[in-house]
Motif scaffolding. Structure first.
Motif, short mmCIF file in Angstrom:
data_model
loop_
_atom_site.label_atom_id
_atom_site.label_comp_id
_atom_site.label_asym_id
_atom_site.label_seq_id
_atom_site.Cartn_x
_atom_site.Cartn_y
_atom_site.Cartn_z
N ASP A 80 29.83 30.86 38.65
CA ASP A 80 29.45 29.74 39.50
C ASP A 80 28.66 28.68 38.75
O ASP A 80 27.78 28.98 37.96
CB ASP A 80 28.61 30.24 40.68
N GLU B 273 37.32 26.50 42.55
CA GLU B 273 37.14 26.21 43.97
C GLU B 273 35.71 25.76 44.23
O GLU B 273 34.78 26.22 43.57
CB GLU B 273 37.42 27.45 44.83
N THR C 113 32.58 26.20 46.45
CA THR C 113 32.12 27.34 47.23
C THR C 113 30.66 27.19 47.64
O THR C 113 29.93 26.37 47.08
CB THR C 113 32.26 28.65 46.42
#
Length: 222
Positions: free
Chosen positions: A10, A88, A90
């Motif tokens: 992330d 993506e 998120t």
């Protein structure tokens, strides 16, 4: 984080309240090609600590979400093959922050010795270690640069152990004096960064996008 054979890396996306810090990222990005740290394993190009701190994930706080761009990859649990990858937007919960020592201790502890509050962390680390190890082994068998990098790391680990033994310390390297560490916790991070770079490169090649390389970061350096 990890979910079965899936690995997510992330990257924090600043919210509106962090807009005052955006100039730090912009300025660092403009200097990225020139900002380099000449380490024994080769030059490393990073954002400065002040930018990393301003844009880092919020950890160890309940009900505090992080808005991120997540790089996810699926790793085949049978042979370590990278099956798929993608990016993506998120929102993830606040992750548990562990030191390298904490992670290594958890991995080496039996289930009855792990506090209930850390049982999930141990399970996630165990899956991560297994799948990343499989991927790393497969990658090294097929990639010359990865083989060179592993050789350099092994050499540094050997030298560190020899110096530690000569100093009368028979225990595993503890990092004192800038010595080289390669615990199980460190290996997970090393493999995570390697698979991150490999997946991003794969995605960029699929999109027919050039992969930027700063001076001194050629593929021959690993």
């Amino acid at each position: 984080y990890f979910d079965g054979g899936k690995f997510d890396a992330d990257i924090i996306v600043p919210s509106k309240k962090d807009v005052n810090n955006m100039h730090l990222l912009r300025e660092a990005s403009e200097r990225r090609g020139q900002s380099r740290y000449d380490l024994p394993l080769g030059p490393l190009h990073l954002l400065p600590p002040v930018a990393l701190t301003a844009l880092s994930l919020v950890t160890n706080k309940e009900k505090t979400p992080n808005r991120c761009v997540t790089l996810w990859v699926y790793i085949d649990e049978r042979d370590g093959k990278l099956l798929e990858a993608g990016l993506e937007r998120t929102i993830i919960s606040s992750p548990t922050a562990l030191s390298f020592t904490d992670a290594t201790t958890l991995l080496g502890s039996t289930a009855d010795k792990v506090p209930k509050s850390m049982s999930n962390s141990k399970a996630v680390l165990s899956v991560a270690e297994r799948n990343l190890s499989l991927w790393s082994q497969r990658h090294m068998q097929r990639d010359r640069a990865a083989q060179k990098k592993e050789k350099r790391r092994s050499t540094r680990e050997l030298i560190s152990k020899e110096l530690s033994a000569a100093a009368g310390n028979q225990a595993r390297d503890d990092g004192v004096g800038g010595s080289f560490q390669r615990s199980r916790g460190h290996r997970i991070v090393d493999s995570s960064l390697d698979v991150y770079a490999f997946a991003v490169g794969t995605l960029m090649r699929r999109a027919n996008q050039p992969i930027p390389r700063a001076a001194g970061s050629g593929a021959d350096r690993g």
